[in-house]
Structure formats: structure tokens, C-alpha cells
Motif scaffolding. Structure first.
Motif, PDB file in Angstrom:
ATOM      1  N   GLN A   1       0.858  -1.191   0.000  1.00 13.52           N
ATOM      2  CA  GLN A   1       0.000   0.000   0.000  1.00 13.52           C
ATOM      3  C   GLN A   1       0.889   1.234   0.000  1.00 13.52           C
ATOM      4  O   GLN A   1       1.727   1.407   0.897  1.00 13.52           O
ATOM      5  CB  GLN A   1      -0.921   0.004   1.215  1.00 13.52           C
ATOM      6  N   GLN A   2       0.727   2.072  -0.998  1.00  9.99           N
ATOM      7  CA  GLN A   2       1.603   3.233  -1.150  1.00  9.99           C
ATOM      8  C   GLN A   2       1.412   4.230  -0.020  1.00  9.99           C
ATOM      9  O   GLN A   2       0.296   4.462   0.451  1.00  9.99           O
ATOM     10  CB  GLN A   2       1.336   3.916  -2.491  1.00  9.99           C
ATOM     11  N   VAL A   3       2.530   4.832   0.387  1.00 12.39           N
ATOM     12  CA  VAL A   3       2.498   5.800   1.478  1.00 12.39           C
ATOM     13  C   VAL A   3       3.773   6.637   1.413  1.00 12.39           C
ATOM     14  O   VAL A   3       4.749   6.260   0.750  1.00 12.39           O
ATOM     15  CB  VAL A   3       2.384   5.060   2.835  1.00 12.39           C
ATOM     16  N   HIS A   4       3.782   7.761   2.089  1.00 14.42           N
ATOM     17  CA  HIS A   4       4.982   8.590   2.145  1.00 14.42           C
ATOM     18  C   HIS A   4       6.066   7.890   2.944  1.00 14.42           C
ATOM     19  O   HIS A   4       5.796   7.192   3.923  1.00 14.42           O
ATOM     20  CB  HIS A   4       4.656   9.950   2.782  1.00 14.42           C
TER      21      HIS A   4
ATOM     22  N   VAL B   1       7.780   0.934  -8.427  1.00  8.57           N
ATOM     23  CA  VAL B   1       6.954   2.065  -8.860  1.00  8.57           C
ATOM     24  C   VAL B   1       6.889   3.020  -7.679  1.00  8.57           C
ATOM     25  O   VAL B   1       6.120   2.827  -6.744  1.00  8.57           O
ATOM     26  CB  VAL B   1       5.538   1.599  -9.276  1.00  8.57           C
ATOM     27  N   GLY B   2       7.715   4.034  -7.695  1.00 11.31           N
ATOM     28  CA  GLY B   2       7.783   4.956  -6.572  1.00 11.31           C
ATOM     29  C   GLY B   2       8.825   6.017  -6.793  1.00 11.31           C
ATOM     30  O   GLY B   2       9.247   6.291  -7.915  1.00 11.31           O
ATOM     31  N   ARG B   3       9.258   6.606  -5.696  1.00 14.27           N
ATOM     32  CA  ARG B   3      10.234   7.695  -5.704  1.00 14.27           C
ATOM     33  C   ARG B   3      11.089   7.529  -4.468  1.00 14.27           C
ATOM     34  O   ARG B   3      10.759   6.754  -3.564  1.00 14.27           O
ATOM     35  CB  ARG B   3       9.481   9.033  -5.716  1.00 14.27           C
ATOM     36  N   PHE B   4      12.180   8.268  -4.376  1.00 16.94           N
ATOM     37  CA  PHE B   4      13.087   8.071  -3.255  1.00 16.94           C
ATOM     38  C   PHE B   4      12.406   8.274  -1.914  1.00 16.94           C
ATOM     39  O   PHE B   4      12.775   7.669  -0.909  1.00 16.94           O
ATOM     40  CB  PHE B   4      14.302   9.009  -3.375  1.00 16.94           C
ATOM     41  N   ASN B   5      11.374   9.127  -1.862  1.00 17.41           N
ATOM     42  CA  ASN B   5      10.692   9.395  -0.591  1.00 17.41           C
ATOM     43  C   ASN B   5       9.257   8.877  -0.574  1.00 17.41           C
ATOM     44  O   ASN B   5       8.435   9.310   0.222  1.00 17.41           O
ATOM     45  CB  ASN B   5      10.706  10.891  -0.273  1.00 17.41           C
ATOM     46  N   ILE B   6       8.947   7.949  -1.496  1.00 10.97           N
ATOM     47  CA  ILE B   6       7.621   7.352  -1.552  1.00 10.97           C
ATOM     48  C   ILE B   6       7.757   5.838  -1.494  1.00 10.97           C
ATOM     49  O   ILE B   6       8.520   5.248  -2.262  1.00 10.97           O
ATOM     50  CB  ILE B   6       6.867   7.756  -2.828  1.00 10.97           C
ATOM     51  N   ILE B   7       7.047   5.208  -0.582  1.00 10.39           N
ATOM     52  CA  ILE B   7       6.949   3.749  -0.560  1.00 10.39           C
ATOM     53  C   ILE B   7       5.904   3.361  -1.596  1.00 10.39           C
ATOM     54  O   ILE B   7       4.727   3.702  -1.468  1.00 10.39           O
ATOM     55  CB  ILE B   7       6.564   3.245   0.838  1.00 10.39           C
TER      56      ILE B   7
ATOM     57  N   PRO C   1       5.889   5.060   7.224  1.00  7.95           N
ATOM     58  CA  PRO C   1       5.726   3.710   6.688  1.00  7.95           C
ATOM     59  C   PRO C   1       4.643   2.914   7.412  1.00  7.95           C
ATOM     60  O   PRO C   1       4.058   2.004   6.819  1.00  7.95           O
ATOM     61  CB  PRO C   1       7.108   3.078   6.880  1.00  7.95           C
ATOM     62  N   TRP C   2       4.372   3.227   8.685  1.00  8.30           N
ATOM     63  CA  TRP C   2       3.353   2.486   9.429  1.00  8.30           C
ATOM     64  C   TRP C   2       1.935   2.750   8.925  1.00  8.30           C
ATOM     65  O   TRP C   2       1.005   2.020   9.254  1.00  8.30           O
ATOM     66  CB  TRP C   2       3.441   2.827  10.926  1.00  8.30           C
ATOM     67  N   MET C   3       1.772   3.786   8.092  1.00  6.31           N
ATOM     68  CA  MET C   3       0.450   4.110   7.569  1.00  6.31           C
ATOM     69  C   MET C   3       0.187   3.440   6.212  1.00  6.31           C
ATOM     70  O   MET C   3      -0.863   3.634   5.607  1.00  6.31           O
ATOM     71  CB  MET C   3       0.280   5.622   7.455  1.00  6.31           C
ATOM     72  N   GLY C   4       1.138   2.682   5.741  1.00  3.49           N
ATOM     73  CA  GLY C   4       0.968   1.927   4.493  1.00  3.49           C
ATOM     74  C   GLY C   4       1.531   0.532   4.670  1.00  3.49           C
ATOM     75  O   GLY C   4       1.716   0.052   5.789  1.00  3.49           O
ATOM     76  N   ILE C   5       1.814  -0.135   3.573  1.00  2.00           N
ATOM     77  CA  ILE C   5       2.428  -1.474   3.590  1.00  2.00           C
ATOM     78  C   ILE C   5       3.570  -1.469   2.580  1.00  2.00           C
ATOM     79  O   ILE C   5       3.343  -1.305   1.375  1.00  2.00           O
ATOM     80  CB  ILE C   5       1.409  -2.568   3.226  1.00  2.00           C
ATOM     81  N   ASP C   6       4.765  -1.627   3.074  1.00  2.00           N
ATOM     82  CA  ASP C   6       5.965  -1.540   2.238  1.00  2.00           C
ATOM     83  C   ASP C   6       6.237  -2.885   1.566  1.00  2.00           C
ATOM     84  O   ASP C   6       6.508  -3.878   2.261  1.00  2.00           O
ATOM     85  CB  ASP C   6       7.157  -1.130   3.103  1.00  2.00           C
ATOM     86  N   PRO C   7       6.171  -2.961   0.217  1.00  2.79           N
ATOM     87  CA  PRO C   7       6.444  -4.233  -0.462  1.00  2.79           C
ATOM     88  C   PRO C   7       7.935  -4.545  -0.602  1.00  2.79           C
ATOM     89  O   PRO C   7       8.300  -5.656  -0.979  1.00  2.79           O
ATOM     90  CB  PRO C   7       5.796  -4.037  -1.833  1.00  2.79           C
ATOM     91  N   MET C   8       8.800  -3.564  -0.301  1.00  5.36           N
ATOM     92  CA  MET C   8      10.225  -3.774  -0.543  1.00  5.36           C
ATOM     93  C   MET C   8      10.835  -4.833   0.374  1.00  5.36           C
ATOM     94  O   MET C   8      11.628  -5.669  -0.088  1.00  5.36           O
ATOM     95  CB  MET C   8      10.972  -2.446  -0.408  1.00  5.36           C
ATOM     96  N   PRO C   9      10.517  -4.850   1.682  1.00 10.34           N
ATOM     97  CA  PRO C   9      11.070  -5.934   2.508  1.00 10.34           C
ATOM     98  C   PRO C   9      10.627  -7.316   2.034  1.00 10.34           C
ATOM     99  O   PRO C   9      11.404  -8.279   2.099  1.00 10.34           O
ATOM    100  CB  PRO C   9      10.523  -5.628   3.905  1.00 10.34           C
ATOM    101  N   ALA C  10       9.390  -7.432   1.542  1.00  7.01           N
ATOM    102  CA  ALA C  10       8.937  -8.715   1.003  1.00  7.01           C
ATOM    103  C   ALA C  10       9.767  -9.102  -0.217  1.00  7.01           C
ATOM    104  O   ALA C  10      10.134 -10.272  -0.388  1.00  7.01           O
ATOM    105  CB  ALA C  10       7.458  -8.630   0.645  1.00  7.01           C
TER     106      ALA C  10
END
Length: 426
Positions: A214-217, A261-267, A221-230
Motif C-alpha cells: 500500500q503506497q504511502v509517504h 513504482v515509486g520515488r526516493f521518498n515514496i513507498i 511507513p506504518w500508515m501503508g504497507i511496504d512491499p520492498m522488505p517482502a
């Protein structure tokens, strides 16, 4: 007393400089899979200049098939195959005719483009063989098909292409081959023919794993779901899959491209992993695919993500039957010399020429083109004072020009021997 083989060899020597010239031109002007427009035009113009019985074009994109019917009675038909596409790899081989091409529009690009796999050599050698065999057509007891195949490296994911698509379009239906033959240039001693009974090349498939969070700033990170660790967990786990199958059956799973699909400061919402599975034993493929599916789906779930996995562009193993090899070895030894025809080890490389060999029977072997020598154990090592050894797909991969005539002779003599009935399985 002059023989047909002396004639074939003399004609190959006569066309050698032209073959080298074609190779230099193709090397300097490479085109990626399903984009081989100018390469196909060069091939087509040459085949038409030989007054072949037929030249078929625009097959499976930019494939070309030339048909040469011999002047002697005979029912056999041999398909000689060369692949014509290049790679998205920079050219660092250091030759004056190096490629500086960049494809700005190719899906996923822009990409530097080069013939870092040697398909420029394959194409030019088969063009030379067409010249040689057209010159002796009245002596040929059967038909030769010159098959110039696009997209061996795999078409863009949304497109069809390659050997399977040529077959789907009926490219070789009239007449049907009784043998398919080809060879691949490799970092092996110059002029050596390498062969393997059984799987010369491995089974392969393309892998696409899409991990969704789930994309988030990046600051929350706690307000979204970061797919990168997965994604990281899957990448780590991939390295252990080989331990879950028979240790005596080589397999590998390699992830070659990670797409965020993101940016340096976007999860970002998604991470996509692109890779390949290779299996020396083709029957292992379904097990490895299931292991990878289990890893991806459950690793993603452990990080509160989801994952989907697709297996695309399946390519069967290139399998050389013992009976075909027994029939061909005398021809190989006549072309290269008794001491330059050697059995080689297994490889996890792939080649979709398997589609032709599986359907029609035949063989696929290798031709050494680098400054190498063999150890007592039969392993290639760099020759002192030479240019070193560089594997196919390496930006520094190179091929020796003077060896190309051996490839022309190999195509021509295999074709003649099959048509006259000397090179057929017992």
C-alpha cells in the motif's frame, strides 16, 4: 581426385571475406528481439540475389526462410537455422566495428544494443552457407531451408515471437524438414566443435513476480504497507531453492531485474521481480516453479503483502539424441579435424532452437571462436597472449573472424550429408 566436399570447402573459402563483412555490418548495426527490420532486409536481399526457389519474409515478425530445391532426386529436407537478434547489453569488446546503438523506444528502455551473444556470427555464416549451397544446387538430392529466426533472446513480454511463433505460423510446413541443424558460437578454442549427447542446453522460463503493498509517504511507513522488505525476503529465499531439489540435477533461479513504482521518498504500491529459471533436467521445471510460487506468496504474506507469480516464455531443453550424434560425428570431424571435435559439459544456457529440433529431429552443437586452449580435463582456459575468455552476454564477448569460414563449411557439409542419406539416425 576432387570431391563434393572439396568443392564446398573451396566455395566457403571464396565467400569468407564477404561473410566477415556481413558480420562486421551486423555487429555495428544490431537490433533487439522483434525489431530486426534492417537485419531481415539484409538477409532477404542476399537470399533473393541467389535466385532461390522461394524467399519467405515477415514470419513471426521479421523471420526469413529461404528455400533451395536441389537438382537431384531426393525427399530429405534440412532446416539450417540461425538466430538474428541482439541483446540490451553495451558493447565493450574493443573492435573497430563495435556497436554504439541505443534503442530509445524498446519496452523498458532505452537500452544499449550489441551482439554480445554472437548472433551476428550465426546470421553471416548461414548467409555464406546459402551462397555455397546455391552454387551446387544441381548436385543436391533434396531441399535446404535457410531459417533466419528472430527473437531468440525472447520478445517483449506483451508480444509473441521466436521459434515457437515461426512454427505456429507454419513457416516450415512446406516442405516439412527431416532434420533441423544449427550451432552456437562459444568461448571455446577457435574452430573446435563441441557437442553433448542429451541436453545440450537447459529448459528455461521467464518469471514475473508482482508484490503488492500500500503506497504511502516514506516518512510514515506504518500508515501503508511496504512491499520492498517482502521483495528482499524473496530475493534471499531464491538462493536456497536449489537445495529443495535433487542436488545432482543442476537448477538455478536468477532475478535479473527489480522494478519499483515509486520515488526516493515514496513507498510504492508494487515491486516487480523479473527473472529466469533454468533446469538441466526438464522434468524438474514444474517442481522448481511450485517451490518459487510457495516462496513468493508466503514471503509476501509474512510482510502483510500479496504476491502473484507468472511463468512465461517456456523454452524446452535442446536435446541431442545419441543416434543423431553418431550419424553426425564423421561429418563434424571431416570439417574441424579429428582432435577438434570434443564432448562438452552441461550448461544452464538455453536456446529456443529446441522447438525445431524437438519437432523435426536433428542436432544443435557449438563452435569455439575465442583465444582459448583446453586443459587436460577438457576445460577451456585463456591462451597466453590472447584476448581472454568472455562468456556470451558479457559486454566483452568477442568472436574470431577467421573462424567463421568453419561455420560456413559446417552448415554446408551437414546439409549435403543429410540430403544424400549419410547423416541420418540408424
Amino acid at each position: 581426385m576432387s570431391t563434393i566436399y572439396d568443392d564446398l570447402d573451396a566455395r566457403a573459402a571464396a565467400v569468407a571475406r564477404q561473410v566477415i563483412g556481413w558480420r562486421h555490418h551486423l555487429h555495428q548495426h544490431p537490433e533487439l528481439s522483434n525489431r530486426e527490420v534492417n537485419t531481415a532486409a539484409l538477409i532477404t536481399d542476399h537470399l533473393k540475389s541467389l535466385s532461390l526457389d522461394e524467399v519467405r519474409t515477415e514470419i513471426a515478425g521479421h523471420g526469413v526462410v529461404g528455400v533451395l530445391r536441389g537438382g537431384q532426386p531426393g525427399e530429405r529436407v534440412i532446416a539450417l537455422r540461425a538466430d538474428i537478434d541482439a541483446l540490451p547489453v553495451p558493447d565493450l569488446c574493443g573492435v573497430p566495428f563495435a556497436s554504439h546503438v541505443v534503442d530509445q523506444k524498446y519496452p523498458g528502455g532505452p537500452f544499449p544494443v550489441s551482439h554480445a551473444c554472437g548472433h551476428d556470427c550465426h546470421t553471416s555464416m548461414l548467409m555464406g552457407a546459402a551462397t555455397v549451397l546455391a552454387g551446387v544446387r544441381e548436385k543436391l538430392p533434396g531441399t535446404v531451408l535457410f531459417v533466419f529466426q528472430p527473437a531468440e533472446e525472447g520478445p517483449p513480454i506483451a508480444e509473441k515471437g521466436g521459434a515457437s511463433e515461426m512454427l505456429a505460423q507454419g513457416a516450415l510446413d512446406h516442405p516439412v524438414p527431416t532434420m533441423a541443424f544449427g550451432f552456437h558460437v562459444t568461448p571455446y578454442p577457435k574452430g573446435y566443435i563441441g557437442y553433448r549427447v542429451g541436453n545440450q542446453f537447459a529448459a528455461s522460463c521467464l518469471v514475473k513476480i508482482t508484490i503488492t503493498g500500500q503506497q504511502v509517504h516514506g516518512s510514515t511507513p506504518w500508515m501503508g504497507i511496504d512491499p520492498m522488505p517482502a521483495a528482499g525476503a524473496i530475493l534471499t529465499g531464491v538462493g536456497q531453492i536449489y537445495r529443495q531439489v535433487n542436488a545432482f540435477d543442476p537448477v538455478t533461479v536468477s532475478i535479473g531485474h527489480v522494478e519499483d513504482v515509486g520515488r526516493f521518498n515514496i513507498i510504492g504500491q508494487t515491486v516487480t521481480l523479473w527473472g529466469t529459471i533454468r533446469c538441466a533436467v526438464e522434468s524438474d521445471m514444474s517442481q522448481v516453479q511450485q517451490r518459487l510460487r510457495t516462496l513468493a506468496v508466503n514471503s509476501a504474506a509474512a510482510y502483510n503483502c500479496s504476491a502473484t507469480i507468472e511463468f512465461l516464455q517456456d523454452v524446452p531443453a535442446v536435446h541431442n539424441e545419441q543416434a543423431w550424434m553418431d550419424a553426425a560425428l564423421p561429418t563434424f570431424r571431416r570439417v574441424a579435424g579429428e582432435d577438434r571435435v570434443v564432448a562438452t559439459g552441461a550448461t544452464l544456457g538455453y536456446d529456443d532452437v529446441s522447438e525445431f529440433v524437438n519437432k523435426y529431429g536433428g542436432l544443435y552443437v557449438t563452435l569455439g571462436v575465442q583465444d582459448a586452449q583446453l586443459t587436460p580435463e577438457g576445460m577451456p582456459t585463456p591462451m597466453p597472449g590472447g584476448r581472454g575468455l568472455f562468456m556470451n552476454h558479457n559486454p566483452h564477448f568477442y568472436a574470431d573472424d577467421d573462424t567463421l569460414v568453419t561455420g560456413v563449411r559446417l552448415h554446408a557439409q551437414v546439409a549435403y550429408d543429410h540430403l544424400k542419406g549419410a547423416l541420418v539416425p540408424a
